[in-house]
Design an enzyme around this catalytic site. Sequence first.
Site, short mmCIF file in Angstrom:
data_model
loop_
_atom_site.label_atom_id
_atom_site.label_comp_id
_atom_site.label_asym_id
_atom_site.label_seq_id
_atom_site.Cartn_x
_atom_site.Cartn_y
_atom_site.Cartn_z
N GLY A 112 -6.38 4.32 -7.97
CA GLY A 112 -5.13 5.04 -8.29
C GLY A 112 -4.51 5.67 -7.06
O GLY A 112 -3.66 6.55 -7.18
N LEU A 113 -4.93 5.24 -5.87
CA LEU A 113 -4.41 5.85 -4.64
C LEU A 113 -3.43 4.92 -3.91
O LEU A 113 -3.17 5.09 -2.71
CB LEU A 113 -5.57 6.27 -3.73
CG LEU A 113 -6.51 7.30 -4.38
CD1 LEU A 113 -7.71 7.59 -3.47
CD2 LEU A 113 -5.78 8.61 -4.69
N GLY A 114 -2.90 3.96 -4.64
CA GLY A 114 -1.78 3.17 -4.10
C GLY A 114 -2.17 2.12 -3.09
O GLY A 114 -1.35 1.75 -2.24
N SER A 115 -3.40 1.59 -3.21
CA SER A 115 -3.82 0.59 -2.22
C SER A 115 -2.94 -0.67 -2.29
O SER A 115 -2.51 -1.19 -1.27
CB SER A 115 -5.30 0.32 -2.40
OG SER A 115 -5.57 -1.00 -2.54
N ALA B 221 0.18 -0.97 -3.34
CA ALA B 221 1.53 -0.70 -2.83
C ALA B 221 1.52 -0.64 -1.30
O ALA B 221 2.40 -1.20 -0.65
CB ALA B 221 2.06 0.61 -3.40
N ALA B 222 0.50 0.03 -0.73
CA ALA B 222 0.44 0.15 0.73
C ALA B 222 0.28 -1.23 1.37
O ALA B 222 0.93 -1.54 2.38
CB ALA B 222 -0.72 1.07 1.12
N ASP C 73 5.34 4.12 -6.24
CA ASP C 73 4.21 3.89 -5.31
C ASP C 73 4.73 3.31 -4.00
O ASP C 73 4.35 3.74 -2.91
CB ASP C 73 3.22 2.88 -5.91
CG ASP C 73 2.40 3.46 -7.03
OD1 ASP C 73 2.74 4.53 -7.53
OD2 ASP C 73 1.39 2.82 -7.41
#
Length: 324
Positions: free
Chosen positions: A105-108, A110-111, A152
């Site tokens: 849930g830490l946007g991996s 999207a990054a 995100d």
Amino acid sequence: MTVEGVKESVTASAPGKIIIIGEHFVVYGSYAIAAAITKRARVTVSGTSGKETLIFSNDMKSKLSEHSGRFSAVKEVVRALYEKYGPPENGIRIDIQSDIPLGSGLGSSAAISVATAGAVSRFMGHDLQHEEIATFAGRGEKSVHGNPSGIDTAASLYGGMILFSRKTGPKPIPLNRAIQLLVVYSGVPRSTSKLISRVGETKSKFPSTFEHLADASSFASLQLVDAFSNGDLPYVGALMNFSQATLSWIGVSTNNLDALVENVLHSAFCYGAKLTGAGGGGSIIALPMPEKAVALLQKISKRYKVAFLVSIPQQGLSLEFGVR
Ligand code: PMV
């Protein structure tokens, strides 16, 4: 815009993110707040003597032409770029490395999508505006999430803290003091697209309550902008606790996440805590009293393996050029 003299290799990096308030409701048009975190994904693009586009990460590898589930978001971003600008004449190699825990849930994703769009477009000789990069990265996110709001991607691309809605896009929130948040991974991976569908079911079952909660979530997000600007951390915490209650009501918290949030709140070292992102597992965030942040981390680390303090970096997408 086309850039003269394509570089030997291009590396782009982009941060992971946390959602501070307003997840899920943002999909239906509410305001939400997200922030970049001090963990990043890096994507390096270089030329090869072959013709294929190859993707590598740790011990995994795939070709763009392979229609497997592997690297599906990255492939979607690259395909979108090739559709628009035409495929490169020679082969390219894409290397992905990330210190954002996957499925947390830490946007991996999207990054990685943002960094891929940034690195591949620049390697192909195009100097894109952030809005264009967001569109290409969004294609990757859509292939994974189905109906992402775009929050995100925006948090990763622009960095800092942003107020976001589908209508207004991202607006930077100026921070007049450094903020530290505690992130704790529950250890349970989850699927964002399944949770988005679950929320859709809750919305169809209870449309008017859902609408009121969505309005309340928007209101709380706007209040939170003021609370951050005034340095009113107890109110920020109270709004985070309110958000957790609404997320629980729409069915995306779990016993495990509720227990983790309670655990952190009972430590009496923090102002508020909530799940962050899609829920169903993933991570929680907590706002510690600044002088108690390290003590809170030490306490929680005894029970949870993946726990860390993050600050909010202003740097979103960043590009570097090199010779491989
Ligand atoms: O799975 P996550 O942490 O990337 O959650 C995304 C946030 C949602 O609001 C659930 C979906 C969205 O696209 O806004």
